[in-house]
Design an enzyme around this catalytic site. Sequence first.
Site, PDB file in Angstrom:
ATOM      1  N   GLN A  83       0.852  -1.195   0.000  1.00 43.16           N
ATOM      2  CA  GLN A  83       0.000   0.000   0.000  1.00 43.16           C
ATOM      3  C   GLN A  83       0.883   1.238   0.000  1.00 43.16           C
ATOM      4  OE1 GLN A  83      -3.338  -0.522   3.092  1.00 43.16           O
ATOM      5  NE2 GLN A  83      -1.882  -2.140   3.557  1.00 43.16           N
ATOM      6  N   HIS A 141      -1.415   1.381  -4.300  1.00 46.82           N
ATOM      7  CA  HIS A 141      -1.795   2.798  -4.258  1.00 46.82           C
ATOM      8  C   HIS A 141      -0.894   3.672  -5.129  1.00 46.82           C
ATOM      9  CE1 HIS A 141      -3.873   1.952  -0.127  1.00 46.82           C
ATOM     10  NE2 HIS A 141      -4.660   1.675  -1.142  1.00 46.82           N
ATOM     11  N   CYS A 159      -5.410  16.980 -19.172  1.00 44.30           N
ATOM     12  CA  CYS A 159      -5.083  16.499 -20.522  1.00 44.30           C
ATOM     13  C   CYS A 159      -4.421  15.120 -20.508  1.00 44.30           C
ATOM     14  CB  CYS A 159      -4.208  17.514 -21.260  1.00 44.30           C
ATOM     15  SG  CYS A 159      -2.526  17.586 -20.642  1.00 44.30           S
ATOM     16  N   CYS A 165       0.083  22.236 -20.220  1.00 44.01           N
ATOM     17  CA  CYS A 165      -1.209  22.907 -20.440  1.00 44.01           C
ATOM     18  C   CYS A 165      -1.514  23.935 -19.344  1.00 44.01           C
ATOM     19  CB  CYS A 165      -2.327  21.883 -20.560  1.00 44.01           C
ATOM     20  SG  CYS A 165      -2.888  21.225 -18.974  1.00 44.01           S
ATOM     21  N   ASN A 222       3.154  -7.153  13.359  1.00 43.84           N
ATOM     22  CA  ASN A 222       2.730  -5.814  13.757  1.00 43.84           C
ATOM     23  C   ASN A 222       2.859  -5.722  15.283  1.00 43.84           C
ATOM     24  OD1 ASN A 222       1.186  -3.392  14.263  1.00 43.84           O
ATOM     25  ND2 ASN A 222       0.073  -3.737  12.345  1.00 43.84           N
ATOM     26  N   PRO A 223       3.503  -4.680  15.802  1.00 43.52           N
ATOM     27  CA  PRO A 223       3.612  -4.567  17.264  1.00 43.52           C
ATOM     28  C   PRO A 223       2.252  -4.367  17.940  1.00 43.52           C
ATOM     29  CG  PRO A 223       4.637  -2.669  16.171  1.00 43.52           C
ATOM     30  CD  PRO A 223       4.225  -3.617  15.095  1.00 43.52           C
ATOM     31  N   ALA A 276       8.693  -4.770  12.248  1.00 43.75           N
ATOM     32  CA  ALA A 276       8.913  -5.507  11.001  1.00 43.75           C
ATOM     33  C   ALA A 276      10.344  -6.035  10.854  1.00 43.75           C
ATOM     34  CB  ALA A 276       8.552  -4.615   9.817  1.00 43.75           C
TER      35      ALA A 276
HETATM   36  P1  NAD Z   1      -1.366   2.817   8.915  1.00 45.29           P
HETATM   37  O1  NAD Z   1      -0.580   4.071   9.154  1.00 45.29           O
HETATM   38  O2  NAD Z   1      -2.834   2.859   8.994  1.00 45.29           O
HETATM   39  O3  NAD Z   1      -0.908   1.696   9.959  1.00 45.29           O
HETATM   40  C1  NAD Z   1       0.424   1.401  10.201  1.00 45.29           C
HETATM   41  C2  NAD Z   1       0.486   0.079  10.938  1.00 45.29           C
HETATM   42  O4  NAD Z   1       1.857  -0.269  11.092  1.00 45.29           O
HETATM   43  C3  NAD Z   1      -0.131   0.117  12.348  1.00 45.29           C
HETATM   44  O5  NAD Z   1      -0.958  -1.027  12.508  1.00 45.29           O
HETATM   45  C4  NAD Z   1       1.090   0.039  13.264  1.00 45.29           C
HETATM   46  O6  NAD Z   1       0.816  -0.691  14.459  1.00 45.29           O
HETATM   47  C5  NAD Z   1       2.080  -0.711  12.409  1.00 45.29           C
HETATM   48  N1  NAD Z   1       3.484  -0.422  12.704  1.00 45.29           N
HETATM   49  C6  NAD Z   1       4.030   0.728  13.209  1.00 45.29           C
HETATM   50  N2  NAD Z   1       5.356   0.604  13.308  1.00 45.29           N
HETATM   51  C7  NAD Z   1       5.663  -0.641  12.861  1.00 45.29           C
HETATM   52  C8  NAD Z   1       6.881  -1.360  12.700  1.00 45.29           C
HETATM   53  N3  NAD Z   1       8.059  -0.822  13.036  1.00 45.29           N
HETATM   54  N4  NAD Z   1       6.820  -2.625  12.200  1.00 45.29           N
HETATM   55  C9  NAD Z   1       5.630  -3.190  11.854  1.00 45.29           C
HETATM   56  N5  NAD Z   1       4.458  -2.552  11.990  1.00 45.29           N
HETATM   57  C10 NAD Z   1       4.470  -1.293  12.480  1.00 45.29           C
HETATM   58  O7  NAD Z   1      -0.843   2.280   7.550  1.00 45.29           O
HETATM   59  P2  NAD Z   1      -1.586   1.499   6.421  1.00 45.29           P
HETATM   60  O8  NAD Z   1      -2.391   0.389   6.976  1.00 45.29           O
HETATM   61  O9  NAD Z   1      -0.528   1.185   5.442  1.00 45.29           O
HETATM   62  O10 NAD Z   1      -2.638   2.544   5.799  1.00 45.29           O
HETATM   63  C11 NAD Z   1      -2.357   3.927   5.554  1.00 45.29           C
HETATM   64  C12 NAD Z   1      -2.323   4.330   4.083  1.00 45.29           C
HETATM   65  O11 NAD Z   1      -1.402   5.425   3.863  1.00 45.29           O
HETATM   66  C13 NAD Z   1      -1.776   3.267   3.185  1.00 45.29           C
HETATM   67  O12 NAD Z   1      -2.220   3.445   1.907  1.00 45.29           O
HETATM   68  C14 NAD Z   1      -0.274   3.547   3.314  1.00 45.29           C
HETATM   69  O13 NAD Z   1       0.521   2.884   2.419  1.00 45.29           O
HETATM   70  C15 NAD Z   1      -0.263   5.061   3.153  1.00 45.29           C
HETATM   71  N6  NAD Z   1       1.000   5.565   3.733  1.00 45.29           N
HETATM   72  C16 NAD Z   1       2.130   5.219   3.066  1.00 45.29           C
HETATM   73  C17 NAD Z   1       3.364   5.569   3.575  1.00 45.29           C
HETATM   74  C18 NAD Z   1       4.567   5.099   2.797  1.00 45.29           C
HETATM   75  O14 NAD Z   1       4.499   4.994   1.565  1.00 45.29           O
HETATM   76  N7  NAD Z   1       5.648   4.753   3.482  1.00 45.29           N
HETATM   77  C19 NAD Z   1       3.457   6.288   4.786  1.00 45.29           C
HETATM   78  C20 NAD Z   1       2.248   6.651   5.440  1.00 45.29           C
HETATM   79  C21 NAD Z   1       1.013   6.247   4.900  1.00 45.29           C
HETATM   80 ZN    ZN Z   2      -2.207  19.008 -18.886  1.00 43.19          ZN
END
Ligand code: NAD
Ligand code: ZN
Length: 232
Positions: free
Chosen positions: A83, A101, A112, A132, A195-196, A214
């Site tokens: 994601q 995403h 355009c 544009c 996930n913690p 992670a």
């Molecule tokens: P979220 O922010 O909703 O949830 C993050 C999850 O990660 C939580 O459940 C948390 O407990 C867990 N977490 C926190 N630290 C961690 C670690 N060190 N190791 C493992 N797990 C850990 O994120 P989501 O569910 O991905 O949804 C949010 C949306 O926003 C998604 O589309 C996401 O990809 C996007 N987003 C992307 C980025 C990125 O590209 N790095 C950053 C922020 C949000």
């Molecule tokens: Zn354009």
Amino acid sequence: MALTGAGISVESGIPAFRGAQGMWEKYDPMEYATIGAFLKDPERVWAMLSEMVDVFSRAVPNPAHTCLADMEKMGVLRSVITQNVDGLHQAAGSRKVIEFHGNVEELVCLACFRRYPSRERIREGIPPKCECGKILKPNLVLFGEQIPWATQEEAEAEAKSCAALLVIGTSANVTPACDIPLISRRKGAVIIEINPEETFLTRTITDLHIKESASPAVSRLLEEIRDIPPPS
Ligand code: NAD
Ligand code: ZN
């Protein structure tokens, strides 16, 4: 197969949405990361996007990303559906990555439909503009936008055919990405959550919850399976 979310990149210095730190305290995603907000005031949304692009440019993959890339090379991990829009799985060497995403590598014009490499346009100033004259949008899926049809199809096919699914660092709150574990489970896959914290999946469909960050968890998993011959 693995499904990853913002949590996998936290140890690379990119804050997740939930349990917000840093930039998300300043920019509420529900206010800034929506297509409605972009259409109404793209310049305002670019204040958030430019900070995000800057954080991404300084981030490097952590051991969770590299261990998943190693698992793919070993033949035990088929694909990663992420994601995230930070590109860190590819930077770590993962080859089959479905960016559910999108990403911030490319900019699109909603008027355009021209496309540009982000680097090239952002260098010329923020907010980046199309020839544009319109302000460009990164090729990522904002809240309120549809997942591209081909991406959705590909992700569903992967979800339906995996034997085990690693769900890493996602709160599983964002639809339709949060349906992926349900699809896999319905087809008989084992669901392993790293996930913690607990999520709504933990007490419903998760078979094994590794309640840890992670990097250490995925590193240990790789060590455990290193000597097992890959499936034929
Ligand atoms: P979220 O922010 O909703 O949830 C993050 C999850 O990660 C939580 O459940 C948390 O407990 C867990 N977490 C926190 N630290 C961690 C670690 N060190 N190791 C493992 N797990 C850990 O994120 P989501 O569910 O991905 O949804 C949010 C949306 O926003 C998604 O589309 C996401 O990809 C996007 N987003 C992307 C980025 C990125 O590209 N790095 C950053 C922020 C949000
Ligand atoms: Zn354009």
